[in-house]
Scaffold this motif. Structure first.
Motif, PDB file in Angstrom:
ATOM      1  N   VAL A   1      -1.852   7.865   7.011  1.00 14.72           N
ATOM      2  CA  VAL A   1      -0.728   7.720   7.596  1.00 14.72           C
ATOM      3  C   VAL A   1      -0.269   6.449   7.953  1.00 14.72           C
ATOM      4  O   VAL A   1      -1.034   5.528   8.381  1.00 14.72           O
ATOM      5  CB  VAL A   1      -0.743   8.392   9.005  1.00 14.72           C
ATOM      6  CG1 VAL A   1       0.519   8.482   9.858  1.00 14.72           C
ATOM      7  CG2 VAL A   1      -1.040  10.166   8.797  1.00 14.72           C
ATOM      8  N   VAL A   2       1.100   6.134   7.855  1.00 16.11           N
ATOM      9  CA  VAL A   2       1.843   4.881   8.202  1.00 16.11           C
ATOM     10  C   VAL A   2       2.915   5.305   9.388  1.00 16.11           C
ATOM     11  O   VAL A   2       3.655   5.844   9.014  1.00 16.11           O
ATOM     12  CB  VAL A   2       2.271   3.836   7.031  1.00 16.11           C
ATOM     13  CG1 VAL A   2       2.942   2.657   7.593  1.00 16.11           C
ATOM     14  CG2 VAL A   2       1.087   3.594   6.243  1.00 16.11           C
ATOM     15  N   VAL A   3       2.921   4.698  10.326  1.00 11.63           N
ATOM     16  CA  VAL A   3       3.876   4.811  11.429  1.00 11.63           C
ATOM     17  C   VAL A   3       4.694   3.604  11.515  1.00 11.63           C
ATOM     18  O   VAL A   3       4.237   2.412  11.531  1.00 11.63           O
ATOM     19  CB  VAL A   3       3.308   5.065  12.807  1.00 11.63           C
ATOM     20  CG1 VAL A   3       4.622   5.440  13.763  1.00 11.63           C
ATOM     21  CG2 VAL A   3       2.574   6.347  12.799  1.00 11.63           C
ATOM     22  N   VAL A   4       6.113   3.711  11.205  1.00  9.72           N
ATOM     23  CA  VAL A   4       6.880   2.596  11.396  1.00  9.72           C
ATOM     24  C   VAL A   4       7.902   2.607  12.240  1.00  9.72           C
ATOM     25  O   VAL A   4       8.614   3.755  12.537  1.00  9.72           O
ATOM     26  CB  VAL A   4       7.814   2.325   9.944  1.00  9.72           C
ATOM     27  CG1 VAL A   4       6.802   1.835   8.759  1.00  9.72           C
ATOM     28  CG2 VAL A   4       8.238   3.620   9.398  1.00  9.72           C
ATOM     29  N   GLU A   5       8.287   1.456  13.102  1.00 10.54           N
ATOM     30  CA  GLU A   5       8.932   1.633  14.203  1.00 10.54           C
ATOM     31  C   GLU A   5       9.706   0.258  14.470  1.00 10.54           C
ATOM     32  O   GLU A   5       9.386  -0.648  14.400  1.00 10.54           O
ATOM     33  CB  GLU A   5       8.062   1.908  15.628  1.00 10.54           C
ATOM     34  CG  GLU A   5       8.615   1.698  16.875  1.00 10.54           C
ATOM     35  CD  GLU A   5      10.082   2.533  17.051  1.00 10.54           C
ATOM     36  OE1 GLU A   5      11.078   1.893  17.560  1.00 10.54           O
ATOM     37  OE2 GLU A   5       9.598   3.587  17.140  1.00 10.54           O
TER      38      GLU A   5
ATOM     39  N   MET B   1       0.872  -1.325   0.047  1.00 11.18           N
ATOM     40  CA  MET B   1       0.102  -0.006   0.014  1.00 11.18           C
ATOM     41  C   MET B   1       0.634   1.083  -0.017  1.00 11.18           C
ATOM     42  O   MET B   1       2.202   1.181   0.368  1.00 11.18           O
ATOM     43  CB  MET B   1      -1.078  -0.001   1.104  1.00 11.18           C
ATOM     44  CG  MET B   1      -0.221   0.299   2.491  1.00 11.18           C
ATOM     45  SD  MET B   1      -1.324   0.929   3.945  1.00 11.18           S
ATOM     46  CE  MET B   1      -1.260   2.413   3.509  1.00 11.18           C
ATOM     47  N   SER B   2       0.386   2.614  -0.490  1.00 12.97           N
ATOM     48  CA  SER B   2       1.087   3.740  -0.333  1.00 12.97           C
ATOM     49  C   SER B   2       0.626   4.520   0.828  1.00 12.97           C
ATOM     50  O   SER B   2      -0.648   4.131   1.208  1.00 12.97           O
ATOM     51  CB  SER B   2       1.079   4.345  -1.729  1.00 12.97           C
ATOM     52  OG  SER B   2      -0.538   4.637  -2.075  1.00 12.97           O
ATOM     53  N   ALA B   3       1.111   5.715   1.236  1.00 16.75           N
ATOM     54  CA  ALA B   3       0.713   6.486   2.128  1.00 16.75           C
ATOM     55  C   ALA B   3       0.959   7.998   1.887  1.00 16.75           C
ATOM     56  O   ALA B   3       1.614   8.316   0.850  1.00 16.75           O
ATOM     57  CB  ALA B   3       1.509   6.127   3.437  1.00 16.75           C
ATOM     58  N   ASP B   4       0.113   8.628   2.455  1.00 21.69           N
ATOM     59  CA  ASP B   4       0.312  10.175   2.262  1.00 21.69           C
ATOM     60  C   ASP B   4       1.571  10.578   3.015  1.00 21.69           C
ATOM     61  O   ASP B   4       2.322  11.494   2.471  1.00 21.69           O
ATOM     62  CB  ASP B   4      -0.850  11.114   2.611  1.00 21.69           C
ATOM     63  CG  ASP B   4      -2.121  10.984   1.837  1.00 21.69           C
ATOM     64  OD1 ASP B   4      -2.013  10.633   0.457  1.00 21.69           O
ATOM     65  OD2 ASP B   4      -3.370  10.685   2.401  1.00 21.69           O
ATOM     66  N   LEU B   5       1.661  10.003   4.106  1.00 22.72           N
ATOM     67  CA  LEU B   5       2.660  10.260   5.206  1.00 22.72           C
ATOM     68  C   LEU B   5       3.068   9.092   5.755  1.00 22.72           C
ATOM     69  O   LEU B   5       2.380   8.412   6.513  1.00 22.72           O
ATOM     70  CB  LEU B   5       2.348  11.601   5.972  1.00 22.72           C
ATOM     71  CG  LEU B   5       3.424  11.851   7.187  1.00 22.72           C
ATOM     72  CD1 LEU B   5       4.555  12.532   6.593  1.00 22.72           C
ATOM     73  CD2 LEU B   5       2.579  12.760   8.201  1.00 22.72           C
TER      74      LEU B   5
END
Length: 385
Positions: free
Chosen positions: A28-32, A1-5
């Motif tokens: 929004v996708v947050v990666v940690e 998938m793609s994200a805006d941010l």
């Protein structure tokens, strides 16, 4: 998938960015790379301070953040134990008190509420304070939160608005289209994005290097002592020595300690604060802890009879000019930064997240981001070569 941010980092700054960006309608996708709040956000006291900041851009951001905490996020305050306890900055000598009074004059001009406290009034604020102190300044705007609860709930609220949070997903590079950053490469696959926000805390410099740009964020170690639970309101405010302001603004790499003492909702008392640049060395420093205990007892002699249950340490994301890095990076279009807040990240996170959300969506931010520009160090670096 793609994200805006895509937001790199699930600490308090990344969580605030995720909340406000998702509120603005961004995907929004947050990666940690680890667990949420696994870095600096899990190792602080949760301070929301204006008292320790001299007039200038950081104080402006602190005052703006106070507004965001108390207005935009007011309905959630109970979730993260928001406590408007106020701060009491105490002086141990006439010289120290004079410097504190001078600082407060400039702070008032910037919109800070400050009340001068005479020596005879000290016990009205804190009954257990040492009688040897000469006076204080009271800052009613200072407050406290439980940082890990802030992170958990802001990310939950962001997810309720469509955001995704992917833990144990380390970023190993950026997707590029020429100079432009168009997403992230992770150990679990690529995520294309319209923009990438570097909110990686003490590791933000390494993330920036994936785009070939330098952001000089370094770790600055600090320890906190935690006492046995005490009766409610044993210590009523956040109390610290006036010298703390100078230590915060110092660039010295050697160990510095200045007493910071406050209670928590559970009754424990938190004792700080130490600062030293030792890389990511997690060795427990007996000299640092001993100094914290001794200086806290000097402020509150009754602490001599109180047992310390444990100590913990963390690393503040330190920038050489003591200002965070916030905004778009002109050297790598598509890359944004929100990092380098040092020990003020919890308090400044709310304002930072809202400002970033405004800017990424094309709105004019409520605060000028120019003083926090990511490329502001470039001229100094070029002069050295």
């Amino acid at each position: 998938m793609s994200a805006d941010l895509v937001i790199v980092g699930a600490g308090v700054v990344g969580a605030a960015g995720a909340y406000f960006a998702s509120l603005a309608g961004l995907r929004v996708v947050v990666v940690e790379r680890g667990a949420i709040a696994g870095g600096t956000s899990s190792a602080g006291e949760g301070n929301l301070l204006v008292s320790d900041k001299e007039a200038g851009p950081e104080l402006d951001l602190a005052l703006y953040s106070q507004q965001v905490w108390r207005d935009d996020l007011a309905e959630y305050a109970g979730l993260w134990e928001f406590e408007a306890k106020g701060g009491l900055v105490v002086a141990g000598s006439e010289r120290s008190l004079a410097a504190l009074r001078e600082l407060s004059v400039h702070q008032r001009r910037s919109g800070v509420e400050v009340r001068d406290v005479a020596q005879a009034e000290l016990r009205d604020y804190e009954p257990h304070l040492s009688p040897e102190l000469t006076g204080a300044a009271y800052y009613p705007q200072d407050a406290q939160v439980q940082p890990m609860l802030v992170v958990a709930h802001l990310l939950r609220l962001a997810r309720e608005r469509g955001a995704q949070v992917r833990t144990h997903t380390e970023v190993v590079g950026f997707l590029r289209d020429g100079d432009r950053v168009t997403g992230v490469r992770t150990v679990r696959g690529d995520i294309p994005a319209g923009a990438v926000l570097n909110a990686a805390g003490t590791w933000a410099g390494g993330v920036a290097e994936f785009a070939g740009v330098r952001v000089p964020v370094l770790p600055r170690r600090g320890f906190i002592l935690v006492t046995q639970p005490m009766p409610p309101r044993t210590i009523r405010h956040k109390v610290y020595a006036a010298e703390y302001v100078g230590d915060v603004a110092s660039s010295d790499a050697a160990l510095q300690t200045s007493p910071v003492v406050e209670g928590t909702a559970s009754g424990t008392i938190l004792i700080g604060s130490s600062r030293e640049r030792v890389g990511f060395d997690r060795t427990v420093s007996v000299p640092a802890i001993s100094a914290l205990a001794a200086k806290a007892i000097a402020l509150f002699p009754m602490l001599r009879q109180v047992r310390a249950m444990r100590t913990y340490l963390g690393f503040r994301p330190y920038c050489p000019d003591h200002l965070p890095v916030i905004g778009p990076d002109p050297r790598a279009p598509g890359l944004w930064h929100a990092c380098g807040h040092e020990g003020a990240g919890i308090g400044l996170s709310a304002g930072t997240g809202k400002l970033i959300a405004h800017a990424v969506t094309g709105e004019k931010p409520d605060l000028d981001l120019t003083p926090f520009a990511p490329d502001r160090f470039q001229d100094a670096e070029e002069a050295l070569h």
